[in-house]
Each structure stands twice: as C-alpha cells, then as structure tokens.
Design a protein around this motif. Sequence first.
Motif, short mmCIF file in Angstrom:
data_model
loop_
_atom_site.label_atom_id
_atom_site.label_comp_id
_atom_site.label_asym_id
_atom_site.label_seq_id
_atom_site.Cartn_x
_atom_site.Cartn_y
_atom_site.Cartn_z
N ILE A 121 27.73 29.81 34.58
CA ILE A 121 27.55 31.23 34.28
C ILE A 121 28.87 31.77 33.75
CG2 ILE A 121 27.19 33.51 35.30
CD1 ILE A 121 25.27 32.28 37.25
N VAL A 122 28.80 32.50 32.65
CA VAL A 122 29.98 33.11 32.06
C VAL A 122 29.83 34.62 32.13
CG1 VAL A 122 31.38 33.28 29.96
CG2 VAL A 122 30.15 31.16 30.46
N TRP A 123 30.92 35.31 32.46
CA TRP A 123 30.86 36.77 32.51
C TRP A 123 32.08 37.36 31.83
CZ3 TRP A 123 31.73 33.58 36.66
CH2 TRP A 123 32.99 33.69 37.28
N TYR A 124 31.93 38.60 31.33
CA TYR A 124 32.99 39.26 30.59
C TYR A 124 33.38 40.61 31.19
CZ TYR A 124 30.82 36.06 27.20
OH TYR A 124 30.26 34.96 26.58
N VAL A 125 32.95 40.88 32.43
CA VAL A 125 33.23 42.18 33.04
C VAL A 125 33.97 42.00 34.37
CG1 VAL A 125 31.26 43.29 31.97
CG2 VAL A 125 31.00 42.27 34.24
N ASN A 126 34.67 43.04 34.76
CA ASN A 126 35.37 43.09 36.04
C ASN A 126 35.28 44.51 36.60
OD1 ASN A 126 36.76 40.33 36.31
ND2 ASN A 126 37.39 40.98 34.26
N GLU A 127 35.57 44.64 37.89
CA GLU A 127 35.54 45.96 38.52
C GLU A 127 36.46 46.93 37.78
OE1 GLU A 127 36.10 46.18 42.71
OE2 GLU A 127 34.69 44.55 43.14
N GLY A 128 35.97 48.14 37.58
CA GLY A 128 36.75 49.17 36.91
C GLY A 128 36.52 49.24 35.42
N ASP A 129 35.88 48.22 34.84
CA ASP A 129 35.63 48.23 33.39
C ASP A 129 34.60 49.30 33.03
OD1 ASP A 129 37.34 46.11 33.14
OD2 ASP A 129 35.79 44.62 32.67
N GLU A 130 34.77 49.88 31.87
CA GLU A 130 33.74 50.75 31.30
C GLU A 130 32.87 49.89 30.39
OE1 GLU A 130 33.26 54.88 28.69
OE2 GLU A 130 35.24 54.16 29.30
#
Length: 226
Positions: free
Chosen positions: A165-174
């Motif tokens: 699984i690949v992801w491009y988001v993290n906490e705090g991102d808009e």
Amino acid sequence: MKIHKEGRRILFFTILALLAVNLLLFQLNARNVTFNRIFAAISAVAFLLLLQFFRSPYRNLLTHEDLLIAPADGKVVVIEDVHEPEYFDDVRKQISIFMSPINVHITRNPISGIVRYFKYHPGNYLVAWHPKSSTKNERTTVVVESDAGPLVLFRQIAGAMARRIVWYVNEGDEVNQGEEFGFIKFGSRVDVFVPMDTDIKVQLGDKVKGGETVIAQLKTTSPSLF
C-alpha cells in the motif's frame, strides 16, 4: 491515458526480464519455433495485463464540499451501519468499494479538508471482500475534517494479491477532493465511514469511478447539487 508513477519501475524491469527470457529461449530452443512463438505471445499478454493495471486515465473530477466522491474505481460491496473502533468508537455508516485486478488502483480523496489522523497498520492478506479484512489486513486509516464540517474516515485495505500500500498524505496535510492520496497494488478495497445522518447515493452492486461518482452527501447547511 498515462502510466502511473508506481508502475513505471515495475514495468521497466518486467519487460527487460521478459525480453531476456524470450531471447534465451530462441537461442537455446531454436528448433521449436512453435513453442517459442506461443511463449512470446503469452509474455506479451502478461505484460499488457500488467500495463493496464498501472494505467492512470484522465478523470473529469467532480468537487463539492458536502458531496462524497468515490475514492476508487470498483464495485460497492458493503453499505451498512457498523461500530468503528479505531478512531470514532461509535456507530457509523460504512461504504466499501472492492477493486478487482482489472480496475484502476489509484485511491483518491473523497472529500476536501484537513487530515486529522493517519495511521499505517501492518497485517494479514485475507481476500478483500472478507468481513474481517477491514480490521485484520494491512491497511491505512485516514480521517479528514471536511470543508463541510463532518469528519470522514477512509481506509485503504490490501487484499490477497495486494502486497504493498502506498500513501501520499500525513496528519496536518490539506487535501483536495479527487486528488490522489495513494495506490494499492494488485487487488484491494477501500472503506469509507461517514456520520449516521449521511445520505447514501449508491446501492450494493453499483460500479463507481474514483473522482467522478457521488457516493454520499454529508449533512450540511451548504447548497447542494442534488
């Protein structure tokens, strides 16, 4: 249509390997022309199947702050009220979309807003439609505080074939509705958890397109398109 960045390296090394094996066969088994041609045809078909898996077609993205857009291509396999234990610890409406190996495997933000929670969970590789895959399989959990107000949780879930699984988001991102938030390789599922007063716009068995199909409408005072 273009090839997604997650597939370019895999496709490059795959075609090199297939070319090398076919050249070796033609040299070592030159007399068996029929077998070599059959193997070459099988190699071509296998590469084309892999190529279509990593396709990234153009999408006419639909955006509206109170509308929930399908986070992935696939088939709606679950619409039910469930207890969500990881973040909300209460009852939510769950919508699950199963992605077969022939679907586009890009996952998209179903709503615009701020990422308030993110967590990656290592796990098993049960078939993606298994009831326990949502809590037992390798997965990511993302919670977005939507521009419309309500919190929306969505989860990438690996299947029996999916091993990364690949992801491009993290906490705090808009994040923006319809933009990519990840990719799941080789068969998988996406679960979406919304408030109980959400108006579900799809039915079991419906086929949806990521970034285009409206799957639900959040309760808000904003004007609606529907």
